[in-house]
Design a protein around this motif. Structure first.
Motif, short mmCIF file in Angstrom:
data_model
loop_
_atom_site.label_atom_id
_atom_site.label_comp_id
_atom_site.label_asym_id
_atom_site.label_seq_id
_atom_site.Cartn_x
_atom_site.Cartn_y
_atom_site.Cartn_z
N PHE A 9 0.81 -1.22 0.00
CA PHE A 9 0.00 0.00 0.00
C PHE A 9 0.85 1.28 0.00
O PHE A 9 0.62 2.15 -0.84
CB PHE A 9 -1.01 0.00 1.15
N PRO A 10 1.82 1.44 0.89
CA PRO A 10 2.60 2.69 0.84
C PRO A 10 3.30 2.89 -0.50
O PRO A 10 3.35 4.02 -1.02
CB PRO A 10 3.62 2.53 1.97
N ASP A 11 3.82 1.83 -1.08
CA ASP A 11 4.49 1.94 -2.38
C ASP A 11 3.52 2.40 -3.46
O ASP A 11 3.84 3.28 -4.27
CB ASP A 11 5.11 0.60 -2.79
N GLU A 12 2.34 1.81 -3.49
CA GLU A 12 1.36 2.17 -4.52
C GLU A 12 0.81 3.58 -4.32
O GLU A 12 0.60 4.32 -5.28
CB GLU A 12 0.22 1.15 -4.56
N PHE A 13 0.56 3.96 -3.07
CA PHE A 13 0.06 5.32 -2.82
C PHE A 13 1.13 6.36 -3.16
O PHE A 13 0.82 7.44 -3.67
CB PHE A 13 -0.42 5.47 -1.38
N LYS A 14 2.39 6.04 -2.91
CA LYS A 14 3.48 6.96 -3.25
C LYS A 14 3.51 7.24 -4.75
O LYS A 14 3.74 8.37 -5.18
CB LYS A 14 4.82 6.38 -2.79
N LYS A 15 3.25 6.23 -5.57
CA LYS A 15 3.23 6.39 -7.03
C LYS A 15 2.17 7.40 -7.48
O LYS A 15 2.31 8.01 -8.53
CB LYS A 15 2.97 5.04 -7.72
N GLN A 16 1.11 7.56 -6.71
CA GLN A 16 0.08 8.51 -7.07
C GLN A 16 0.18 9.81 -6.28
O GLN A 16 -0.72 10.64 -6.31
CB GLN A 16 -1.32 7.89 -6.97
N GLY A 17 1.31 9.98 -5.55
CA GLY A 17 1.57 11.23 -4.85
C GLY A 17 0.94 11.37 -3.48
O GLY A 17 0.86 12.46 -2.94
N TRP A 18 0.48 10.28 -2.90
CA TRP A 18 -0.10 10.31 -1.56
C TRP A 18 0.92 9.80 -0.57
O TRP A 18 1.56 8.77 -0.80
CB TRP A 18 -1.34 9.42 -1.48
#
Length: 160
Positions: A9-18
């Motif tokens: 989750f943190p990796d995927e959210f980081k990709k979208q700028g969250w």
């Protein structure tokens, strides 16, 4: 929630700028293991697509200490939005809660970034509780200054 979700989750959210720190998901996983929080995760093609957490009662806001289950931190990755993932998560939570409670509650932010969530909750039968707007965990008095950020919240509930 499974252990691999902690880093996914943190990796995927980081990709979208969250910014969603890994520590948040470690805490969720630990609290789930201890029976303090239930984490509902939706998967698509073997990848985590979204999640919401459920607590037995709220620790702040108008539903504090009322023994009403509360949905906290509901998020769907942008690439999976508008594909039924959020609906599936809420359906699962509401089915689960209905087995032991006739009501569920949640808080939703008021800025435009929460627009889709606000519409979805209303369509699903969630209604404002009538306590007004809350800011930083406190009920906001009329004409009080506030900041239109994630801490400006309207609380909603639904009869199941």
């Amino acid at each position: 929630m499974i252990e691999s979700d902690i880093s996914e989750f943190p990796d995927e959210f980081k990709k979208q700028g969250w910014h969603k720190p890994i520590s948040q998901y470690r805490t969720y996983y630990q609290e789930q293991q201890e029976g303090l929080r239930k984490v509902f995760v939706a998967e698509t093609d073997g990848h985590a697509a979204g999640y919401a957490t459920l607590l037995s009662q709220d620790d702040s806001g108008p539903f504090k200490d009322k023994h009403i289950p509360v949905i906290k931190d509901f998020n769907v990755l942008e690439k999976y939005q508008r594909k039924g993932v959020g609906t599936a998560i809420l359906d699962a939570i509401e089915r689960y809660v209905k087995a032991y409670s006739s009501m569920i509650c949640l808080g939703v932010g008021l800025h435009y970034g929460y627009g889709a969530a606000q519409r979805m909750y209303v369509k699903r039968g969630y209604v404002p509780d009538g306590s007004g707007v809350w800011f930083n965990g406190e009920r906001l008095e009329q004409y009080a200054p506030c900041e239109n950020n994630d801490d400006l919240i309207l609380y909603l509930s639904k009869q199941l």
